[in-house]
Write an enzyme that holds these catalytic residues in place. Structure first.
Site, PDB file in Angstrom:
ATOM      1  N   SER A  51       1.953  -5.366   6.842  1.00 30.65           N
ATOM      2  CA  SER A  51       1.581  -5.079   5.459  1.00 30.65           C
ATOM      3  C   SER A  51       2.763  -5.334   4.536  1.00 30.65           C
ATOM      4  O   SER A  51       3.882  -4.921   4.808  1.00 30.65           O
ATOM      5  CB  SER A  51       1.108  -3.623   5.323  1.00 30.65           C
ATOM      6  OG  SER A  51       2.127  -2.738   5.726  1.00 30.65           O
ATOM      7  N   ASP A  81      -4.003 -19.726  11.492  1.00 30.90           N
ATOM      8  CA  ASP A  81      -2.910 -20.354  12.232  1.00 30.90           C
ATOM      9  C   ASP A  81      -2.996 -19.973  13.718  1.00 30.90           C
ATOM     10  O   ASP A  81      -2.877 -18.804  14.078  1.00 30.90           O
ATOM     11  CB  ASP A  81      -1.566 -19.899  11.647  1.00 30.90           C
ATOM     12  CG  ASP A  81      -0.420 -20.801  12.054  1.00 30.90           C
ATOM     13  OD1 ASP A  81      -0.097 -20.825  13.247  1.00 30.90           O
ATOM     14  OD2 ASP A  81       0.143 -21.472  11.164  1.00 30.90           O
ATOM     15  N   HIS A 101       0.850  -1.197   0.000  1.00 30.28           N
ATOM     16  CA  HIS A 101       0.000   0.000   0.000  1.00 30.28           C
ATOM     17  C   HIS A 101       0.879   1.238   0.000  1.00 30.28           C
ATOM     18  O   HIS A 101       2.078   1.185   0.288  1.00 30.28           O
ATOM     19  CB  HIS A 101      -0.960   0.024   1.203  1.00 30.28           C
ATOM     20  CG  HIS A 101      -0.249   0.100   2.529  1.00 30.28           C
ATOM     21  ND1 HIS A 101       0.329   1.251   3.007  1.00 30.28           N
ATOM     22  CD2 HIS A 101      -0.023  -0.846   3.476  1.00 30.28           C
ATOM     23  CE1 HIS A 101       0.870   1.025   4.188  1.00 30.28           C
ATOM     24  NE2 HIS A 101       0.684  -0.247   4.504  1.00 30.28           N
TER      25      HIS A 101
END
Length: 441
Positions: A390, A375, A248
């Protein structure tokens, strides 16, 4: 039964037949099938019509092998999967005819050169210098008459503006601005500013005001020239020597506008602790830069899909230094996948996730998929997706499919991911191809 009633019953019968046909598996397979297929050179692609008929497929070149046959015309059973493969790049058209006579489907096939990258997962330090002076706020200056004024507002400067030139000279360092303001104020001359707002450049004049309290010339602006933080490396393309990270755009923390990069660096970073995510409160990785004198790479672009630039070497502590294939956007599917990221120190680990939704995109756009952390070990350590994660690469069926981009604030076990195809395009290692005729999942 009169003629009118017979027509009504006949119409109802025809509607039922059409609905049944529309809901039938073969018709749905045909309707959902794209008019164009892309594959990497050497990749085996499987097409599934699931229609109980035979057909003849012809190609306008010998670029492809159909079900292992390299002939220009091949007989196929549409009730079974059809495989296509090519060892070289190029474009061709396949024409399918039912029973070898009735035109059925025309399919454009685009074969692009094979591309393999090394998935990242390493936490990296990010230092960015803007391509000018960023305006991040206004403030009031008390002049010699005791009146509060803001020279920046008078010059019609807005938050998010980028001052690229002062008096005709390029400037991107805050400390130089104070000297220019003092010189202009003492000479009682305005500063000539060249300002970038979005994609538009304009000129304006700003007259510094002498602050009677601080005894200094002020612009009435809060300004910034750099930003720093941590993120995650997504991939390294060894053949091109470039990388992609974050997934991003980097924005200024005050104005939330994208930072236009003048220059920048990525460095190795060490995760010291994790502030766990909770509903309504996204967590974060706590990390610090290490070996700041050793730069891993530069930052050339800051786009909607992350940061990109040249990398001199792959950072240490890779999960696996072997390159893997990448997936086109249309290849991504709902189902299990894996995430590579760091939760302690510099060790990249693999965790299980689920791709729960895929948005079929015809052109680059963020939020291509929704992923959910499954998980248990990762959930115990982080509570889900945290800030700093990210850019973490997502792998499915042995292919790199995308990167984590955002966390859902009210459900940190889930978040958005972007397709790796769009990141590869911004990195310059994958050329843009023709938009596909795809449908939303």
């Amino acid at each position: 039964m009169n003629a009118y009633q017979r027509k009504r019953w006949l119409g109802l019968f025809l509607v039922i037949i059409v609905c049944m046909l529309g809901l039938s598996s073969p018709i749905q397979h045909f309707a959902a099938f794209p008019n164009e297929v892309r594959l990497f050179s050497g990749q085996l692609k499987q097409l599934d019509y699931s229609m109980p008929v035979h057909a003849q497929v012809t190609s306008d070149s010998q670029l492809l092998q159909i079900n292992g046959s390299s002939g220009r015309s091949t007989s196929i059973n549409l009730n079974k999967p059809v495989t296509i493969q090519s060892s070289s790049s190029g474009e061709t058209t396949l024409k399918l005819k039912l029973f070898g006579k009735i035109p059925f489907k025309t399919l454009k096939v685009n074969v692009v050169p094979d591309l393999r990258v090394i998935p990242g997962g390493q936490t990296i330090g990010v230092k960015v210098k803007s391509a000018g002076i960023m305006v991040v706020g206004h403030h009031q200056v008390v002049n010699d008459k005791g009146t509060k004024v803001s020279p920046g507002e008078t010059a019609k400067l807005q938050l998010g503006d980028l001052i690229v030139r002062i008096n005709g000279n390029y400037v991107n360092e805050v400390y130089k601005v104070a000297k220019l303001a003092e010189e202009a104020g003492t000479a009682k001359k305005p500063l000539q500013l060249t300002v970038k707002r979005g994609t538009r450049l304009f000129e304006t004049k700003l007259s510094p005001v002498y602050d009677a309290e601080d005894r200094a010339w002020r612009l009435g602006l809060y300004i910034r020239d750099s930003a720093a933080g941590v993120g995650t490396l997504t991939f390294y393309a060894p053949d091109q020597g470039v990388y992609g990270a974050l997934g991003h755009v980097i924005t200024d923390m005050d104005t939330q506008t994208p930072i236009e990069v003048g220059e920048g660096q990525i460095l190795q970073s060490n995760v010291t602790s994790i502030n766990k995510s909770q509903n309504g409160e996204p967590g974060e990785k706590r990390a610090h830069f290490i070996k700041e004198s050793k730069v891993l790479g530069n930052i050339e672009r800051n786009t909607s899909f992350g940061i990109f630039g040249k990398m001199r070497e792959l950072p240490a502590h890779s999960y696996n230094q072997q390159s893997i294939p990448v997936a086109f956007a249309e290849e991504v599917k709902e189902g299990p996948a894996q995430l590579l990221t760091v939760v302690n120190g510099q060790k990249v680990e693999r965790f299980n996730v689920e791709v729960v939704h895929v948005t079929r995109q015809q052109s680059p756009a963020t939020k291509g998929m929704v992923i959910k952390i499954t998980d248990r070990r990762l959930l115990q350590q982080t509570g889900g997706i945290v800030q700093g994660m990210s850019g973490s690469p997502i792998i499915q069926d042995g292919k790199l499919i995308g990167a984590v981009t955002h966390v859902f604030v009210n459900d940190p076990t889930s978040g958005y991911g972007c397709f790796i195809e769009w990141m590869l395009q911004d990195a310059g290692v994958l050329l843009k191809t023709t938009n596909l005729n795809l449908k939303a999942a």
